[in-house]
Design a protein around this motif. Structure first.
Motif, PDB file in Angstrom:
ATOM      1  N   LEU A   1       0.825  -1.209   0.000  1.00 31.80           N
ATOM      2  CA  LEU A   1       0.000   0.000   0.000  1.00 31.80           C
ATOM      3  C   LEU A   1       0.859   1.259   0.000  1.00 31.80           C
ATOM      4  O   LEU A   1       0.591   2.215  -0.739  1.00 31.80           O
TER       5      LEU A   1
ATOM      6  N   GLY B   1       2.505   1.609  -3.345  1.00 28.88           N
ATOM      7  CA  GLY B   1       1.490   1.922  -4.345  1.00 28.88           C
ATOM      8  C   GLY B   1       1.073   3.373  -4.291  1.00 28.88           C
ATOM      9  O   GLY B   1       0.870   4.025  -5.328  1.00 28.88           O
ATOM     10  N   LEU B   2       0.925   3.905  -3.075  1.00 29.60           N
ATOM     11  CA  LEU B   2       0.590   5.319  -2.914  1.00 29.60           C
ATOM     12  C   LEU B   2       1.734   6.215  -3.385  1.00 29.60           C
ATOM     13  O   LEU B   2       1.527   7.179  -4.135  1.00 29.60           O
TER      14      LEU B   2
ATOM     15  N   VAL C   1      -1.548   2.433  -9.089  1.00 31.17           N
ATOM     16  CA  VAL C   1      -2.865   2.133  -9.643  1.00 31.17           C
ATOM     17  C   VAL C   1      -3.245   3.144 -10.721  1.00 31.17           C
ATOM     18  O   VAL C   1      -3.726   2.779 -11.802  1.00 31.17           O
ATOM     19  N   ARG C   2      -3.023   4.405 -10.444  1.00 27.61           N
ATOM     20  CA  ARG C   2      -3.368   5.446 -11.426  1.00 27.61           C
ATOM     21  C   ARG C   2      -2.570   5.272 -12.710  1.00 27.61           C
ATOM     22  O   ARG C   2      -3.122   5.361 -13.815  1.00 27.61           O
TER      23      ARG C   2
ATOM     24  N   TYR D   1       1.247  10.731   3.632  1.00 32.11           N
ATOM     25  CA  TYR D   1       0.324   9.618   3.390  1.00 32.11           C
ATOM     26  C   TYR D   1       0.088   8.850   4.698  1.00 32.11           C
ATOM     27  O   TYR D   1       0.997   8.709   5.518  1.00 32.11           O
TER      28      TYR D   1
ATOM     29  N   GLY E   1      -3.782   4.680   2.420  1.00 27.57           N
ATOM     30  CA  GLY E   1      -3.901   3.274   2.049  1.00 27.57           C
ATOM     31  C   GLY E   1      -4.618   2.560   3.175  1.00 27.57           C
ATOM     32  O   GLY E   1      -4.151   2.578   4.319  1.00 27.57           O
TER      33      GLY E   1
ATOM     34  N   LEU F   1      -6.163   4.435  -1.719  1.00 27.81           N
ATOM     35  CA  LEU F   1      -5.820   3.109  -2.230  1.00 27.81           C
ATOM     36  C   LEU F   1      -6.348   2.112  -1.199  1.00 27.81           C
ATOM     37  O   LEU F   1      -5.868   2.072  -0.066  1.00 27.81           O
TER      38      LEU F   1
ATOM     39  N   THR G   1      -7.871  -1.859  -0.099  1.00 26.66           N
ATOM     40  CA  THR G   1      -7.917  -3.294  -0.369  1.00 26.66           C
ATOM     41  C   THR G   1      -8.902  -3.945   0.608  1.00 26.66           C
ATOM     42  O   THR G   1      -9.092  -3.456   1.728  1.00 26.66           O
TER      43      THR G   1
END
Length: 319
Positions: free
Chosen positions: A115, A118-119, A124-125, A232, A260, A282, A284
């Motif tokens: 996470l 990914g952030l 993802v973007r 974040y 996340g 983000l 899950t």
């Protein structure tokens, strides 16, 4: 008489194949339910004909009122050796044996970093843009090296997250109400003077605390307001530690760079829930514990617990 066993919340239909249930022979019939049962009435109806229930983590509460409505229940097995949603006194009063299983801290550590990375890098973007013929390179990644990682909690999982951060060259600090300087130095991180200082100074904040009276709502609107607009927040611990409404407001207003989240106040998350469409998020579906190795442990030891119970010598009893 043949006993009946039900496995709850087998969302991926893997419970039966994750262990050798055949060793129970003709003594126990095993049924796995893929759909989540929501509410005490639904649970009381669906579980009325089962002697053994295998429940996953803390998703399904077993208060005394529900246990009293399950006169056939003899054995309740929870994954993990700590469960805050089972009324142990009521179980004992109704003659229900409660057992747990081992649970590895490795999967949540790894998901925390999935996470966080990914952030930081807009994974993802960028993936969605590339696969949808969108813009080429639409984000600018946040660096990890020499940035501060603030950990709320430095226990079994938090300390392992800390060591990964150190390997990335991050400056790692930690805080919890009873964290000592000696413990922080043992892990190789700095002890934050206060929760407020940790939130204000960190570029990434990750939550690794147990849920209790002292940690419920620990991160609310006032705490989120202390964070940098470029920072974040990651929560793979317990949803109630972070105020959900305050987090939603911070994300919509852009007061933090992103979050996340793997844990939610209601699970599974209902369709149309605000978190499903929140910006800068983000999310899950509570994957922290979901790994092949953990499932092998959960269900393998559930089988062992059943065999031990049938032999008259229960193991891994809770609490």
């Amino acid at each position: 008489m043949r006993l009946r066993c039900v496995v709850l919340d087998d969302f991926q239909s893997v419970a039966v194949e994750s262990a050798d249930w055949s060793v129970l022979g003709d003594q126990v019939e095993v049924v796995a339910l893929r759909e989540h049962l929501d509410g005490e009435d639904a649970l009381a109806t669906a579980l009325a004909d089962y002697d053994i229930v295998v429940t996953l983590r803390e998703r399904v509460p077993f208060p005394g009122s529900l246990i009293a409505r399950l006169p056939r229940l003899k054995l309740l097995i929870a994954s993990g050796m700590r469960n805050g949603v089972i009324d142990y006194a009521a179980a004992q009063a109704h003659g229900v044996t409660v057992c747990g299983t081992a649970s590895s801290g490795t999967p949540p550590v790894e998901l925390t970093w999935a996470l966080l990375l990914g952030l930081a890098r807009g994974i993802v973007r960028e993936n969605n843009a590339l696969r949808g013929n969108g813009p080429w390179q639409s984000t600018v990644g946040a660096d990890l090296h020499d940035r501060r990682l603030g950990l709320l909690g430095l226990g079994r999982i938090g300390s392992r997250v800390a060591r990964v951060g150190l390997a990335f060259g991050m400056r790692v600090s930690a805080w919890s109400q009873h964290l000592t300087r000696e413990r922080a130095e043992e892990v190789g991180v700095e002890l934050a003077v206060s929760k407020e200082q940790l939130l204000a100074d960190s570029d990434f904040v990750s939550v690794h605390l147990a849920l209790g009276d002292r940690t419920r709502g620990l991160v609310g609107a006032a705490e989120l307001a202390l964070m940098k607009p470029t920072a974040y927040l990651v929560n793979t611990s317990r949803a109630a530690i972070v105020d959900q409404d305050a987090l939603l407001a911070a994300l919509h207003e852009g007061r933090i760079a992103g979050a996340g989240v793997d844990v939610f106040d209601v699970e599974p998350l209902p369709a149309g829930h605000p978190l499903r469409s929140a910006p800068r998020l983000l999310a899950t579906p509570h994957l922290g514990y979901v790994s092949r190795a953990n499932y092998t442990t959960y269900y393998g030891q559930a089988v062992e617990n059943i065999r031990a119970y049938l032999a008259g010598s229960p193991v891994r009893r809770l609490p």
